[in-house]
Design an enzyme around this catalytic site. Structure first.
Site, PDB file in Angstrom:
ATOM      1  N   LYS A   5       0.920  -1.316  -0.160  1.00 54.93           N
ATOM      2  CA  LYS A   5      -0.126  -0.042   0.004  1.00 54.93           C
ATOM      3  C   LYS A   5       1.018   1.206   0.050  1.00 54.93           C
ATOM      4  O   LYS A   5       2.212   1.042   0.182  1.00 54.93           O
ATOM      5  CB  LYS A   5      -0.890  -0.081   1.284  1.00 54.93           C
ATOM      6  CG  LYS A   5      -0.181  -0.044   2.566  1.00 54.93           C
ATOM      7  CD  LYS A   5      -1.140  -0.460   3.765  1.00 54.93           C
ATOM      8  CE  LYS A   5      -0.344  -0.103   5.125  1.00 54.93           C
ATOM      9  NZ  LYS A   5      -1.143  -0.806   6.305  1.00 54.93           N
ATOM     10  N   ARG A 105     -10.699  -0.188  15.152  1.00 57.05           N
ATOM     11  CA  ARG A 105     -10.544   0.567  13.745  1.00 57.05           C
ATOM     12  C   ARG A 105     -11.620   0.211  12.894  1.00 57.05           C
ATOM     13  O   ARG A 105     -12.575   0.612  12.509  1.00 57.05           O
ATOM     14  CB  ARG A 105      -9.240   0.641  13.083  1.00 57.05           C
ATOM     15  CG  ARG A 105      -8.934   1.664  12.348  1.00 57.05           C
ATOM     16  CD  ARG A 105      -7.378   1.608  11.883  1.00 57.05           C
ATOM     17  NE  ARG A 105      -7.054   0.288  11.413  1.00 57.05           N
ATOM     18  CZ  ARG A 105      -5.709   0.150  10.979  1.00 57.05           C
ATOM     19  NH1 ARG A 105      -4.922   1.135  10.869  1.00 57.05           N
ATOM     20  NH2 ARG A 105      -5.412  -0.835  10.410  1.00 57.05           N
ATOM     21  N   HIS A 134      -5.848  -7.737  13.702  1.00 57.68           N
ATOM     22  CA  HIS A 134      -4.627  -6.836  13.440  1.00 57.68           C
ATOM     23  C   HIS A 134      -4.236  -6.392  14.900  1.00 57.68           C
ATOM     24  O   HIS A 134      -5.295  -5.957  15.556  1.00 57.68           O
ATOM     25  CB  HIS A 134      -5.333  -5.493  12.613  1.00 57.68           C
ATOM     26  CG  HIS A 134      -3.846  -4.645  12.263  1.00 57.68           C
ATOM     27  ND1 HIS A 134      -2.705  -5.017  11.596  1.00 57.68           N
ATOM     28  CD2 HIS A 134      -3.983  -3.128  12.290  1.00 57.68           C
ATOM     29  CE1 HIS A 134      -2.082  -4.008  11.469  1.00 57.68           C
ATOM     30  NE2 HIS A 134      -2.523  -3.042  11.767  1.00 57.68           N
ATOM     31  N   ARG A 190       1.585 -10.562   7.374  1.00 55.78           N
ATOM     32  CA  ARG A 190       1.387  -9.550   6.786  1.00 55.78           C
ATOM     33  C   ARG A 190       2.530  -8.349   6.892  1.00 55.78           C
ATOM     34  O   ARG A 190       2.785  -7.515   7.647  1.00 55.78           O
ATOM     35  CB  ARG A 190       0.000  -8.674   6.975  1.00 55.78           C
ATOM     36  CG  ARG A 190      -1.224  -9.589   6.590  1.00 55.78           C
ATOM     37  CD  ARG A 190      -2.316  -8.715   6.778  1.00 55.78           C
ATOM     38  NE  ARG A 190      -2.619  -8.039   7.889  1.00 55.78           N
ATOM     39  CZ  ARG A 190      -3.181  -8.602   9.111  1.00 55.78           C
ATOM     40  NH1 ARG A 190      -3.769  -9.753   9.339  1.00 55.78           N
ATOM     41  NH2 ARG A 190      -3.218  -7.582  10.282  1.00 55.78           N
ATOM     42  N   TYR A 234      15.042  31.046   2.975  1.00 60.11           N
ATOM     43  CA  TYR A 234      13.853  32.002   3.541  1.00 60.11           C
ATOM     44  C   TYR A 234      13.862  32.193   5.129  1.00 60.11           C
ATOM     45  O   TYR A 234      14.290  31.339   5.758  1.00 60.11           O
ATOM     46  CB  TYR A 234      12.516  31.331   3.544  1.00 60.11           C
ATOM     47  CG  TYR A 234      11.991  31.299   1.756  1.00 60.11           C
ATOM     48  CD1 TYR A 234      11.709  32.476   1.252  1.00 60.11           C
ATOM     49  CD2 TYR A 234      11.899  30.142   1.270  1.00 60.11           C
ATOM     50  CE1 TYR A 234      11.541  32.464  -0.308  1.00 60.11           C
ATOM     51  CE2 TYR A 234      11.475  29.895  -0.159  1.00 60.11           C
ATOM     52  CZ  TYR A 234      11.275  31.104  -0.923  1.00 60.11           C
ATOM     53  OH  TYR A 234      10.950  31.017  -1.920  1.00 60.11           O
ATOM     54  N   CYS A 281      13.318  24.342   1.364  1.00 63.15           N
ATOM     55  CA  CYS A 281      12.347  25.093   0.543  1.00 63.15           C
ATOM     56  C   CYS A 281      11.501  24.317  -0.575  1.00 63.15           C
ATOM     57  O   CYS A 281      11.709  22.912  -0.100  1.00 63.15           O
ATOM     58  CB  CYS A 281      13.061  26.230  -0.699  1.00 63.15           C
ATOM     59  SG  CYS A 281      14.237  27.266   0.110  1.00 63.15           S
ATOM     60  N   ASP A 283      11.374  23.157  -3.116  1.00 65.33           N
ATOM     61  CA  ASP A 283      12.315  22.483  -4.412  1.00 65.33           C
ATOM     62  C   ASP A 283      13.889  22.301  -4.035  1.00 65.33           C
ATOM     63  O   ASP A 283      14.508  21.802  -4.923  1.00 65.33           O
ATOM     64  CB  ASP A 283      12.058  22.999  -5.737  1.00 65.33           C
ATOM     65  CG  ASP A 283      10.598  23.478  -6.008  1.00 65.33           C
ATOM     66  OD1 ASP A 283       9.815  22.467  -5.788  1.00 65.33           O
ATOM     67  OD2 ASP A 283      10.331  24.570  -6.250  1.00 65.33           O
TER      68      ASP A 283
HETATM   69  C1  LIG Z   1      -0.360  -1.627   6.691  1.00 62.55           C
HETATM   70  C2  LIG Z   1      -0.882  -2.900   7.303  1.00 62.55           C
HETATM   71  C3  LIG Z   1       0.227  -3.969   7.700  1.00 62.55           C
HETATM   72  C4  LIG Z   1       1.787  -3.955   7.437  1.00 62.55           C
HETATM   73  O1  LIG Z   1       2.112  -3.327   8.528  1.00 62.55           O
HETATM   74  P1  LIG Z   1       3.640  -2.924   9.068  1.00 62.55           P
HETATM   75  O2  LIG Z   1       3.581  -2.483  10.066  1.00 62.55           O
HETATM   76  O3  LIG Z   1       4.109  -2.026   7.871  1.00 62.55           O
HETATM   77  O4  LIG Z   1       4.180  -4.367   8.641  1.00 62.55           O
HETATM   78  C5  LIG Z   1      -0.456  -5.155   8.074  1.00 62.55           C
HETATM   79  N1  LIG Z   1      -1.824  -5.313   8.235  1.00 62.55           N
HETATM   80  C6  LIG Z   1      -2.752  -4.411   8.153  1.00 62.55           C
HETATM   81  C7  LIG Z   1      -4.160  -4.654   8.409  1.00 62.55           C
HETATM   82  C8  LIG Z   1      -2.275  -3.173   7.480  1.00 62.55           C
HETATM   83  O5  LIG Z   1      -3.024  -2.161   7.362  1.00 62.55           O
END
Ligand SMILES: *Cc1c(COP(=O)(O)O)cnc(C)c1O
Length: 372
Positions: A5, A105, A134, A190, A234, A281, A283
């Site tokens: 992602k 969440r 999660h 994951r 700046y 800045c 750029d």
């Molecule tokens: C982003 C995400 C992950 C990966 O998390 P990391 O801390 O980058 O390994 C795993 N599970 C879910 C649901 C996420 O949104």
């Protein structure tokens, strides 16, 4: 699962996905339908799980892209089934149930899961492929909350099992849990941040063998002499107290080189630290040059990351502005071309015009070399 992602945490989702697929990843993870769609457009065939909630307006695109959806309530399950019938899709849509074990969440609470699983199993257009949760504090190995979450998860899985519901793939661990809680790996982990060689928490280094994938490099645009009393950029926040050499580097906050690093961060030139002088800045940024070295326009500057350089790591840069390496990595914008290297050789470049392979043959070969 390779989590790609946010443009592969700033590394480029397309190339990251291809390397992950070549190296044996079973799944890819994205946060939005458009991220998943873009991977399909790029020819990625692996299963792709949408890790975030999907809006009903996006269901058609999600299903056409054959994304696996994470479902936490019966309403969404029914909406997917309805859309599947409307689109007349040939094979059932794969869904994973998300169980909220304490993140608060999204996801079904443990006592809602059985009804949700039954609703999915009753829908011929849906197929229950997985169950997930999660963790909230897997980056704190001393906390017992991860074990509490895992216990709720396992209790819910046992309840499903008693009712004959046994999803193919059970998954819970992000990078932090993968590293700190091997007992909670389940069928799949994951992996996001750690796959890119960055630690999930600034205070816990990664195990030996991990290297940061990203090195942010630039080139000196101009070398100049500052006289005592000259001020830079700046706001005139930096004033030279003695004659000093400085260099203009063409990177700024529009590239993701954050304004908060003004007068705080440093870059590496000739493998020596060169402090940022004055305000970053949009750029450009000015750095002070170490006295001993001679610098010319066009010389390489390591801005961040990498290994064996005097440049700050992404986590050091994050620490300077009270954030985490994730936010720094995803912040580097598409204005910076991504130059993919294997064993020091550029194999592909992704810039505003797309992803261009340089040496076709090497990139899909399985290899222990990381991309740089
Ligand atoms: C982003 C995400 C992950 C990966 O998390 P990391 O801390 O980058 O390994 C795993 N599970 C879910 C649901 C996420 O949104």
């Amino acid at each position: 699962m390779a989590v790609v992602k946010a443009n592969g945490y700033g590394h480029g989702a397309g190339m990251t996905a291809r390397v992950a697929a070549a190296e044996g990843a079973a799944f890819l993870g994205v946060a939005t339908v458009s991220e998943g769609w873009a991977l399909r457009q790029a020819g990625i065939r692996l299963p792709i799980l949408m890790l975030g909630p999907v809006h009903v307006d996006e269901l058609e695109q999600a299903l056409r892209a054959d994304l696996t959806l994470l479902v936490g309530d019966c309403r969404t399950a029914r909406a997917i089934a309805w859309e599947m019938r409307r689109l007349d899709r040939p094979t059932p849509a794969k869904v994973h149930i998300e169980i909220d074990t304490g993140m608060r969440r999204h996801g079904a609470t443990p006592d809602e899961v059985l009804a949700l699983a039954r609703a999915i199993e009753d829908e011929p257009s849906l197929s229950l492929d997985g169950v997930a949760t999660h963790f909230a504090v897997a980056d704190e190995p001393a906390s017992d909350f991860t074990d509490q979450q895992a216990a709720r998860f396992e209790r819910t899985l046992r309840e499903l099992d008693r009712h004959g519901i046994r999803p193919r793939v059970v998954h819970a661990a992000n990078s932090a849990a993968t590293l700190n809680f091997p007992r909670h790996h389940n069928d799949m982990v994951r992996l996001g941040i750690a796959m890119y060689g960055l630690p999930p928490a600034g205070n816990a280094p990664l195990p030996a063998g991990f290297r940061p994938v990203m090195t942010v490099v630039s080139k000196v645009a101009r070398v100049m002499s500052l006289a005592p009393g000259d001020t830079v950029s700046y706001g005139r926040t930096y004033r030279a107290r003695r004659p000093e050499q400085a260099a203009l580097i063409p990177i700024g906050y529009a590239d993701g080189y954050r304004r908060g690093w003004s007068s705080r961060a440093w870059m590496a030139i000739g493998n020596q630290a060169a402090p940022v002088r004055g305000r970053v800045c949009m750029d450009q940024t000015v750095i002070g040059l170490p006295e001993e070295i001679v610098v010319h326009p066009g010389d390489n500057v390591v801005v961040a990351g990498g290994t064996d350089t005097a440049a700050p790591s992404l986590q050091e840069l994050a620490g300077l502005i009270d954030t985490i390496a994730y936010e720094v990595a995803v912040g580097f914008t598409s204005r910076i071309p991504r130059d993919y290297r294997r064993a020091g050789q550029t194999t592909a470049i992704e810039d505003a015009t797309g992803l261009h392979e340089i040496a076709r043959s090497t990139i899909t070969q399985t290899s222990t070399d990381a991309i740089e």
